[in-house]
Design a protein around this motif. Structure first.
Motif, PDB file in Angstrom:
ATOM      1  N   LYS A   1     -25.492 -69.482  67.379  1.00 50.78           N
ATOM      2  CA  LYS A   1     -24.040 -69.191  67.149  1.00 50.78           C
ATOM      3  C   LYS A   1     -23.346 -68.640  68.425  1.00 50.78           C
ATOM      4  O   LYS A   1     -22.283 -69.021  68.607  1.00 50.78           O
TER       5      LYS A   1
ATOM      6  N   ARG B   1     -30.834 -68.300  64.663  1.00 46.04           N
ATOM      7  CA  ARG B   1     -29.416 -68.464  64.216  1.00 46.04           C
ATOM      8  C   ARG B   1     -28.410 -67.762  65.047  1.00 46.04           C
ATOM      9  O   ARG B   1     -27.459 -68.101  65.450  1.00 46.04           O
TER      10      ARG B   1
ATOM     11  N   VAL C   1     -24.026 -70.408  56.556  1.00 39.80           N
ATOM     12  CA  VAL C   1     -24.239 -69.556  55.768  1.00 39.80           C
ATOM     13  C   VAL C   1     -24.233 -69.853  54.123  1.00 39.80           C
ATOM     14  O   VAL C   1     -25.029 -69.445  53.158  1.00 39.80           O
TER      15      VAL C   1
ATOM     16  N   SER D   1     -20.335 -70.658  70.001  1.00 40.27           N
ATOM     17  CA  SER D   1     -19.027 -70.123  70.200  1.00 40.27           C
ATOM     18  C   SER D   1     -18.469 -70.421  71.872  1.00 40.27           C
ATOM     19  O   SER D   1     -17.619 -70.621  72.009  1.00 40.27           O
TER      20      SER D   1
ATOM     21  N   ASP E   1     -18.137 -66.826  59.579  1.00 38.33           N
ATOM     22  CA  ASP E   1     -19.108 -67.565  58.515  1.00 38.33           C
ATOM     23  C   ASP E   1     -18.123 -67.872  57.370  1.00 38.33           C
ATOM     24  O   ASP E   1     -17.466 -67.082  56.468  1.00 38.33           O
TER      25      ASP E   1
ATOM     26  N   ASP F   1     -17.908 -65.917  65.496  1.00 30.54           N
ATOM     27  CA  ASP F   1     -17.812 -66.899  64.775  1.00 30.54           C
ATOM     28  C   ASP F   1     -17.535 -66.467  63.297  1.00 30.54           C
ATOM     29  O   ASP F   1     -17.419 -65.339  63.022  1.00 30.54           O
TER      30      ASP F   1
ATOM     31  N   ASN G   1     -18.099 -71.850  60.607  1.00 24.29           N
ATOM     32  CA  ASN G   1     -19.185 -72.732  60.137  1.00 24.29           C
ATOM     33  C   ASN G   1     -19.636 -72.321  58.780  1.00 24.29           C
ATOM     34  O   ASN G   1     -19.452 -71.205  58.196  1.00 24.29           O
TER      35      ASN G   1
END
Lengths: 178, 177
Positions: free
Chosen positions: A100, A96, B77, A104, B56, B54, B74
């Protein structure tokens, strides 16, 4: 329109994350294993994209990180990172943390479209409010000290390129508060 | 300012708020609960050099979900929500944020610690070390959550619980490795 290139984007990311002014593979590898662990994943992706993974692996003494890097490299195979990111492709075995970073990049790459859509949302709301409240374009551009021609083109014709996102937002908020 | 530190995170939240204002008007308010690195940065539970790419999002009003991805937010999680302490929502706190229509929350410090102990990646250990250094954790409160079987124990399999509890004990002693 010039588009964001992956290796340039991730290099900029690395420099920012490391809070330095230039890229240095050795220093970044050390940082990934000491005080900036979050730099590890973008560093591998940069090395992969610029074909310097062997150089990077030679600088890794942390066994956990080395194992993680090898797992990621195996998952990536010979895939193109830009294609994975922009196509939101699923890569089996890629953790993950790497996904990510690729997400991005995709968000950054799509920023021009995102801004355009956001301006459109603000324009549609602004037109509704302007008609409901009977506010002239002149009142708006005088109050906000905007360029009259551009403001008119934006409000009357939806010419999104005539205003910035900040201006479109300011016009919308002005009309809400009117 | 960078996109990846506090000002950048707040700017993204503000643009999300502006999008929601444009789409939905002023007739309702929305909520978003953020966790992870962005939560630590905004609440200053971590040094200023900490960053995140990012954001969570643990939970968000349904109307906001369509907008999140635009700002690199996003909800992946949320798949781990089943592990989280049962009453996290009662302990969540608002983040200072001047939104027109969105209220932003994060977990309590103690619940954030628990999420990091559960995840236990390299970055989580690093974050926990920083959180210890900021002296922001109420260890009595943390213990009471962990001791309450209905909060956390009930969510975890025996092996998960044993691993978590070992990490918690090490954390309590300040002995993270």
């Amino acid at each position: 329109m010039r588009r964001l290139v992956f290796n340039r984007w991730i290099k900029r990311l690395l420099v920012e994350l490391a809070d330095t002014s230039s890229f240095n593979l050795r220093k970044f590898a050390a940082a990934a294993q000491k005080d900036i662990p979050r730099i590890a994943e973008p560093l591998l992706l940069y090395a992969y994209d610029t074909q310097i993974t062997e150089k990077l692996l030679d600088l890794i003494w942390d066994k956990e990180l080395l194992a993680s890097y090898k797992t990621a490299l195996q998952a990536l195979g010979k895939k193109n990172l830009s294609e994975i990111a922009l196509g939101s492709h699923y890569v089996p075995g890629l953790s993950r943390e790497y996904i990510k970073i690729l997400n991005s990049y995709r968000v950054a790459y799509q920023r021009p479209e995102t801004v355009r859509e956001s301006k459109k949302m603000r324009w549609e709301r602004s037109r509704t409010l302007q008609l409901e409240k009977g506010v002239s374009a002149a009142e708006i551009y005088h109050a906000l000290k905007l360029n009259p021609g551009n403001t008119n083109a934006y409000l009357k014709h939806g010419s999104l390129d005539k205003v910035s996102l900040e201006t479109a937002t300011a016009i919308m908020k002005f009309l809400y508060a009117y | 300012m960078t996109d990846f530190q506090k000002d950048g995170i707040l700017q993204r939240l503000m643009q999300l708020d502006d999008d929601a204002l444009a789409l939905f008007g002023l007739s309702q308010r929305f909520e978003i609960t953020i966790v992870g690195g962005s939560a630590l940065i905004i609440t200053r539970l971590t040094p200023d050099t900490r960053f995140t790419t990012d954001i969570d999002v643990l939970k968000a009003s349904q109307e906001l979900e369509q907008l999140l991805e635009r700002y690199d937010m996003n909800m992946s999680v949320s798949t781990f929500l089943y592990q989280y302490p049962h009453n996290w929502e009662k302990r969540r706190r608002p983040i200072p944020f001047d939104g027109q229509v969105i209220d932003v929350y994060t977990l309590s410090n103690e619940d954030l610690v628990i999420t990091k102990l559960l995840a236990w990646r390299r970055v989580d250990k690093h974050d926990l070390t920083n959180m210890l250094a900021t002296d922001c954790i109420d260890f009595d409160k943390l213990k009471s959550i962990i001791d309450d079987v209905t909060e956390l124990r009930i969510n975890l399999e025996d092996e998960e619980w044993n691993a978590f509890f070992s990490r918690y004990l090490a954390f309590e002693q300040g002995e993270l490795t």
